[in-house]
Write a protein that holds these residues in place. Sequence first.
Motif, PDB file in Angstrom:
ATOM      1  N   GLN A 550       4.251  18.259  -6.986  1.00 63.77           N
ATOM      2  CA  GLN A 550       3.026  17.654  -6.457  1.00 63.77           C
ATOM      3  C   GLN A 550       3.319  16.311  -5.791  1.00 63.77           C
ATOM      4  O   GLN A 550       2.746  15.984  -4.737  1.00 63.77           O
ATOM      5  CB  GLN A 550       2.006  17.481  -7.586  1.00 63.77           C
ATOM      6  CG  GLN A 550       1.419  18.797  -8.086  1.00 63.77           C
ATOM      7  CD  GLN A 550       0.508  18.611  -9.291  1.00 63.77           C
ATOM      8  OE1 GLN A 550       0.539  17.564  -9.953  1.00 63.77           O
ATOM      9  NE2 GLN A 550      -0.289  19.628  -9.584  1.00 63.77           N
ATOM     10  N   LEU A 551       4.183  15.523  -6.409  1.00 59.13           N
ATOM     11  CA  LEU A 551       4.532  14.223  -5.828  1.00 59.13           C
ATOM     12  C   LEU A 551       5.245  14.395  -4.481  1.00 59.13           C
ATOM     13  O   LEU A 551       4.971  13.659  -3.524  1.00 59.13           O
ATOM     14  CB  LEU A 551       5.418  13.436  -6.791  1.00 59.13           C
ATOM     15  CG  LEU A 551       4.732  12.915  -8.068  1.00 59.13           C
ATOM     16  CD1 LEU A 551       5.751  12.283  -9.004  1.00 59.13           C
ATOM     17  CD2 LEU A 551       3.651  11.895  -7.704  1.00 59.13           C
ATOM     18  N   ARG A 552       6.161  15.387  -4.411  1.00 57.12           N
ATOM     19  CA  ARG A 552       6.851  15.618  -3.148  1.00 57.12           C
ATOM     20  C   ARG A 552       5.875  16.070  -2.064  1.00 57.12           C
ATOM     21  O   ARG A 552       5.963  15.659  -0.913  1.00 57.12           O
ATOM     22  CB  ARG A 552       7.946  16.673  -3.343  1.00 57.12           C
ATOM     23  CG  ARG A 552       9.112  16.190  -4.173  1.00 57.12           C
ATOM     24  CD  ARG A 552      10.237  17.223  -4.237  1.00 57.12           C
ATOM     25  NE  ARG A 552      11.340  16.758  -5.046  1.00 57.12           N
ATOM     26  CZ  ARG A 552      12.301  15.949  -4.612  1.00 57.12           C
ATOM     27  NH1 ARG A 552      12.278  15.508  -3.348  1.00 57.12           N
ATOM     28  NH2 ARG A 552      13.271  15.555  -5.417  1.00 57.12           N
ATOM     29  N   GLN A 553       4.961  16.924  -2.465  1.00 57.73           N
ATOM     30  CA  GLN A 553       3.964  17.416  -1.505  1.00 57.73           C
ATOM     31  C   GLN A 553       3.078  16.274  -1.019  1.00 57.73           C
ATOM     32  O   GLN A 553       2.735  16.192   0.169  1.00 57.73           O
ATOM     33  CB  GLN A 553       3.128  18.510  -2.158  1.00 57.73           C
ATOM     34  CG  GLN A 553       2.145  19.177  -1.195  1.00 57.73           C
ATOM     35  CD  GLN A 553       1.398  20.322  -1.850  1.00 57.73           C
ATOM     36  OE1 GLN A 553       1.525  20.524  -3.058  1.00 57.73           O
ATOM     37  NE2 GLN A 553       0.631  21.053  -1.069  1.00 57.73           N
ATOM     38  N   ALA A 554       2.696  15.358  -1.912  1.00 56.68           N
ATOM     39  CA  ALA A 554       1.855  14.214  -1.533  1.00 56.68           C
ATOM     40  C   ALA A 554       2.589  13.303  -0.555  1.00 56.68           C
ATOM     41  O   ALA A 554       2.004  12.787   0.399  1.00 56.68           O
ATOM     42  CB  ALA A 554       1.436  13.440  -2.783  1.00 56.68           C
ATOM     43  N   LEU A 555       3.906  13.126  -0.783  1.00 55.87           N
ATOM     44  CA  LEU A 555       4.687  12.312   0.146  1.00 55.87           C
ATOM     45  C   LEU A 555       4.734  12.946   1.521  1.00 55.87           C
ATOM     46  O   LEU A 555       4.584  12.267   2.546  1.00 55.87           O
ATOM     47  CB  LEU A 555       6.104  12.110  -0.383  1.00 55.87           C
ATOM     48  CG  LEU A 555       6.275  11.081  -1.518  1.00 55.87           C
ATOM     49  CD1 LEU A 555       7.691  11.137  -2.070  1.00 55.87           C
ATOM     50  CD2 LEU A 555       5.983   9.670  -1.007  1.00 55.87           C
ATOM     51  N   ASP A 556       4.960  14.273   1.536  1.00 56.12           N
ATOM     52  CA  ASP A 556       5.030  14.965   2.821  1.00 56.12           C
ATOM     53  C   ASP A 556       3.706  14.900   3.569  1.00 56.12           C
ATOM     54  O   ASP A 556       3.681  14.817   4.807  1.00 56.12           O
ATOM     55  CB  ASP A 556       5.426  16.436   2.598  1.00 56.12           C
ATOM     56  CG  ASP A 556       6.850  16.582   2.090  1.00 56.12           C
ATOM     57  OD1 ASP A 556       7.640  15.625   2.296  1.00 56.12           O
ATOM     58  OD2 ASP A 556       7.177  17.631   1.496  1.00 56.12           O
ATOM     59  N   ASN A 557       2.585  14.913   2.836  1.00 58.35           N
ATOM     60  CA  ASN A 557       1.259  14.923   3.468  1.00 58.35           C
ATOM     61  C   ASN A 557       0.680  13.519   3.645  1.00 58.35           C
ATOM     62  O   ASN A 557      -0.467  13.380   4.063  1.00 58.35           O
ATOM     63  CB  ASN A 557       0.297  15.762   2.634  1.00 58.35           C
ATOM     64  CG  ASN A 557       0.716  17.229   2.592  1.00 58.35           C
ATOM     65  OD1 ASN A 557       1.386  17.706   3.494  1.00 58.35           O
ATOM     66  ND2 ASN A 557       0.318  17.922   1.538  1.00 58.35           N
ATOM     67  N   GLU A 558       1.481  12.491   3.299  1.00 53.49           N
ATOM     68  CA  GLU A 558       1.042  11.081   3.421  1.00 53.49           C
ATOM     69  C   GLU A 558      -0.284  10.849   2.700  1.00 53.49           C
ATOM     70  O   GLU A 558      -1.214  10.253   3.208  1.00 53.49           O
ATOM     71  CB  GLU A 558       0.925  10.698   4.899  1.00 53.49           C
ATOM     72  CG  GLU A 558       2.241  10.770   5.649  1.00 53.49           C
ATOM     73  CD  GLU A 558       2.115  10.351   7.105  1.00 53.49           C
ATOM     74  OE1 GLU A 558       0.963  10.127   7.552  1.00 53.49           O
ATOM     75  OE2 GLU A 558       3.147  10.238   7.793  1.00 53.49           O
ATOM     76  N   GLU A 559      -0.326  11.346   1.482  1.00 57.11           N
ATOM     77  CA  GLU A 559      -1.550  11.226   0.685  1.00 57.11           C
ATOM     78  C   GLU A 559      -1.547   9.989  -0.233  1.00 57.11           C
ATOM     79  O   GLU A 559      -2.542   9.720  -0.909  1.00 57.11           O
ATOM     80  CB  GLU A 559      -1.738  12.486  -0.172  1.00 57.11           C
ATOM     81  CG  GLU A 559      -1.978  13.738   0.671  1.00 57.11           C
ATOM     82  CD  GLU A 559      -2.041  15.012  -0.147  1.00 57.11           C
ATOM     83  OE1 GLU A 559      -2.398  16.063   0.417  1.00 57.11           O
ATOM     84  OE2 GLU A 559      -1.720  14.960  -1.356  1.00 57.11           O
TER      85      GLU A 559
END
Length: 577
Positions: A550-559
């Motif tokens: 989830q953290l990696r996905q948030a970084l990729d999506n600039e969340e």
Amino acid sequence: MKPQQFAAAQHPNEEVAALIKLLHDTGRRLEDLTAGEVDAVMDRRGRMVLLRRAQDHMRQNEAAKQAAILNALPAHIALLDARGYIISVNQAWREFADSNELQALAHAIGGNYLKVCDNAQGDGAVQAQQVAAGIRTVLTGTLEKFSLEYPCHSPTEKRWFLMKVTPLTDQLPHGAVVMHINITESKLAQYTIKRLNRVHAVLSGINALIVRVRHRDELFRDACRVAVDAGGFRMAMIAIADPATKRLVPIATQGKNKALLNAVENILSSADKAPKTMGVRAMREKRAIVSNDSQNDHQVLLRKKYADLGVLSMAVLPLMVANEAVGVLALYASEVGFFQAEEMALLTELANDIAFAVDHLDKQERLSYLAYYDALTGLANRSLFLERVAQFMRGAESDGHQLALFVIDLERFKNINDNLGRAVGDELLRQVAQSLMRNAAGDVNLLARVGPDHFAVVMPVVRPQGHLTRLIERWIDTLLKQPFRLNDTVFRVFVKVGVAIFPNDGADADTLFKHAEAALKKAKASGQRYLFYTPSMTVSGLANLTLENQLRQALDNEEFVLFYQPKVNLASGSPVQ
């Protein structure tokens, strides 16, 4: 008749005719009266009549012509009369008889050729009797012709002849023309073709094996069989140099009995005799060693034994891989002089093909080995270990008992590897593998190296009250107490162990192994020496993995949003620096 009777004749021709009649009546020869000056005369009817002297002269001329024709022919020719007596021979016949020291009277004009054949003794007696019988069939008119091929070897060369017998005249009783034609050249060509065909059959058969066979020993065994069965060789053998002792060891043979094979092995294992053998010489000199008369060749150490088994020539060819001799191919023939230049060229090609196959199969075996084994320790790798665990699990399920899987970690191994070098680290891994095999697994098939510093052990049968905890503690204590000597320094090894039990902790080998790894990871994190798997270990692990994703996905999506919260001194109200 009186002289006055000649005067009564009125014409000279009448006088000559009367004289001829008189000579015929009295038996006197006309040439005696004419002193040889007249060769022919006319009779009353005008026919030419040859006188005896002219007839003899003509016969001599015909005989001379006949002799010239016979002498010009390369065949050995004798003319026989109806009783088998030799009435004429050509120059080739006389020279052949002289060179072979044949009986002068028996083989010269006037000798009886049939009696010579009938009275023959020794090795050629049976064949001589066949010759006599064949000549008689022509003399009696039973057969129009007769022929027979036969060997006539001299001490210095092999020769073959074709004897042909034909009638001397068309009318019975007649004599016979006996011709002996030298067919050695064509016969040798036939033998060469036959030998080459045999070698071609071996080459073809073994090349077919090379394409099909996947194991070296099977290739060697079948190659020897093809050499004997298809190639007609008396024996065949393939021997390989032992990498450790460098000794030549027979791997496959065909046609050799046990006694001969034992004798060969004894010589090859002898430090004194082995270097003198054709096999070791072929490897040392990297060339084919040939003996075309093995029973009289001193380089053949077992020549008497080979001769007793029908071997009269042999060739030993090195098997070359990367310009190094790794073994030999030995072929044994029942003929003297079998291994000529043409045959050796094909057999060298055959040896090269076998050597190529050896190299290829060794590489294949090496690749197969590396696919399932750890090259450093010789233990099974993870892939092979899991296959074995799956087999043991099927047995445990069938018999209704438990199975245990242990994953073992060497602590601080990376420090040893980094500080003392990889060579020291590799030696430590080898020593630990040997210790685990002796004290933990007891069977090399139950142990594996599954990671850089991880080992795994499977216990196929776990009985109730098996006291696994005591067993694990004993393993750990044994490793801890055992000194490992590396570069004159003694090291102690500390380990952590994770345990998973079938069927409770996994229904298949992959799952069971993963759960044992999870238990090991928890043991390392908690500082405990060993832990048994519990479902919570994978649940927490799964939660951590989910959070990480989830953290990696948030970084990729600039969340992620950055908030600033200043610190303020409550007494002064000023921001804290």
